[in-house]
Scaffold this motif. Structure first.
Motif, PDB file in Angstrom:
ATOM      1  N   HIS A  43      28.277  21.664-137.081  1.00 10.68           N
ATOM      2  CA  HIS A  43      27.498  21.660-138.322  1.00 10.68           C
ATOM      3  C   HIS A  43      26.221  22.474-138.096  1.00 10.68           C
ATOM      4  CE1 HIS A  43      24.745  18.445-136.838  1.00 10.68           C
ATOM      5  NE2 HIS A  43      25.811  18.164-136.130  1.00 10.68           N
ATOM      6  N   PRO A  44      26.102  23.600-138.786  1.00  6.08           N
ATOM      7  CA  PRO A  44      24.934  24.461-138.602  1.00  6.08           C
ATOM      8  C   PRO A  44      23.656  23.823-139.136  1.00  6.08           C
ATOM      9  CG  PRO A  44      26.327  25.299-140.349  1.00  6.08           C
ATOM     10  CD  PRO A  44      27.044  24.125-139.755  1.00  6.08           C
ATOM     11  N   ILE A  45      22.563  24.399-138.743  1.00  4.16           N
ATOM     12  CA  ILE A  45      21.253  23.939-139.215  1.00  4.16           C
ATOM     13  C   ILE A  45      21.207  24.050-140.736  1.00  4.16           C
ATOM     14  CG2 ILE A  45      18.783  24.455-139.220  1.00  4.16           C
ATOM     15  CD1 ILE A  45      19.168  25.425-136.319  1.00  4.16           C
ATOM     16  N   MET A  62      25.151  21.573-147.066  1.00  9.75           N
ATOM     17  CA  MET A  62      25.402  20.917-145.776  1.00  9.75           C
ATOM     18  C   MET A  62      26.834  21.238-145.347  1.00  9.75           C
ATOM     19  SD  MET A  62      23.596  17.285-146.746  1.00  9.75           S
ATOM     20  CE  MET A  62      23.732  16.581-145.108  1.00  9.75           C
ATOM     21  N   ALA A  63      26.953  22.217-144.450  1.00 12.17           N
ATOM     22  CA  ALA A  63      28.267  22.684-144.021  1.00 12.17           C
ATOM     23  C   ALA A  63      28.701  22.004-142.720  1.00 12.17           C
ATOM     24  CB  ALA A  63      28.217  24.190-143.806  1.00 12.17           C
ATOM     25  N   GLN A  70      41.529  20.706-139.142  1.00 16.84           N
ATOM     26  CA  GLN A  70      41.703  22.031-139.741  1.00 16.84           C
ATOM     27  C   GLN A  70      40.993  22.145-141.086  1.00 16.84           C
ATOM     28  OE1 GLN A  70      46.049  22.058-139.506  1.00 16.84           O
ATOM     29  NE2 GLN A  70      45.887  23.549-137.849  1.00 16.84           N
ATOM     30  N   VAL A  71      39.785  21.621-141.131  1.00 16.78           N
ATOM     31  CA  VAL A  71      39.030  21.646-142.384  1.00 16.78           C
ATOM     32  C   VAL A  71      37.587  22.083-142.123  1.00 16.78           C
ATOM     33  CG1 VAL A  71      38.376  19.199-142.264  1.00 16.78           C
ATOM     34  CG2 VAL A  71      38.425  20.339-144.470  1.00 16.78           C
ATOM     35  N   ALA A  72      37.095  22.919-143.021  1.00 18.32           N
ATOM     36  CA  ALA A  72      35.691  23.272-143.069  1.00 18.32           C
ATOM     37  C   ALA A  72      35.233  22.958-144.482  1.00 18.32           C
ATOM     38  CB  ALA A  72      35.480  24.748-142.748  1.00 18.32           C
ATOM     39  N   GLY A  73      33.999  22.586-144.606  1.00 13.30           N
ATOM     40  CA  GLY A  73      33.538  22.244-145.944  1.00 13.30           C
ATOM     41  C   GLY A  73      32.042  22.335-146.085  1.00 13.30           C
ATOM     42  N   VAL A  74      31.629  22.213-147.313  1.00 10.72           N
ATOM     43  CA  VAL A  74      30.202  22.205-147.612  1.00 10.72           C
ATOM     44  C   VAL A  74      29.938  21.194-148.724  1.00 10.72           C
ATOM     45  CG1 VAL A  74      30.339  24.127-149.260  1.00 10.72           C
ATOM     46  CG2 VAL A  74      28.185  23.641-148.110  1.00 10.72           C
TER      47      VAL A  74
END
Length: 108
Positions: A43-45, A62-63, A70-74
Motif C-alpha cells: 500500500h503506497p503512501i 487509498m490504494a 490477485q487484486v489491486a484496488g483503490v
C-alpha cells in the motif's frame, strides 16, 4: 487491435449489505491485518487532497495490492473535520477493484 470485453459489476450499499454478513466483515478485516503484518499487502503512501485553506477537510485515494488474491484496488474517501450538518465526517465513498493479472477493473 483485438476487441475485448470487460465486465464491471457495480454494487449499491444495499446490495453489499445483503451479500456480506457482519461476521464476513470481521473475518476479512482480521485476515487483512494479518496479511499486512506478514508484508503480503503493498500500500503506497497516501497523499491527501486538501480542499480548504485550513487543511481540515480532505479527499484521498487509498490504494493497495493483495498479490495472493490477485487484486489491486483503490478506495476513495473523504475526511471532513468541518462537515456540513447531516453528512458523515468520514466516508469510504467508492471502492474500485482490478484484476492484477491484466489490470482490468471488475468491481465498483
Amino acid at each position: 487491435m483485438t476487441d475485448y470485453h470487460v465486465d464491471i459489476r457495480v454494487l449499491s450499499k444495499a446490495e453489499v449489505e445483503s451479500l456480506v454478513s457482519y461476521r464476513d466483515v470481521v473475518d476479512t478485516v482480521e485476515e487483512t491485518f494479518l496479511a499486512l503484518a506478514r508484508h503480503e499487502i503493498f500500500h503506497p503512501i497516501k497523499e491527501p487532497i486538501w480542499v480548504d485553506d485550513g487543511r481540515a477537510n480532505m479527499i484521498m485515494a487509498m490504494a493497495a495490492h493483495i498479490k495472493s488474491q490477485q487484486v489491486a484496488g483503490v478506495k476513495w474517501v473523504n475526511m471532513y473535520e468541518n462537515q456540513q450538518p447531516g453528512y458523515p465526517s468520514c466516508a469510504g465513498s467508492i471502492l474500485l477493484l482490478n484484476d492484477d493479472r491484466n489490470g482490468q477493473p471488475y468491481a465498483i
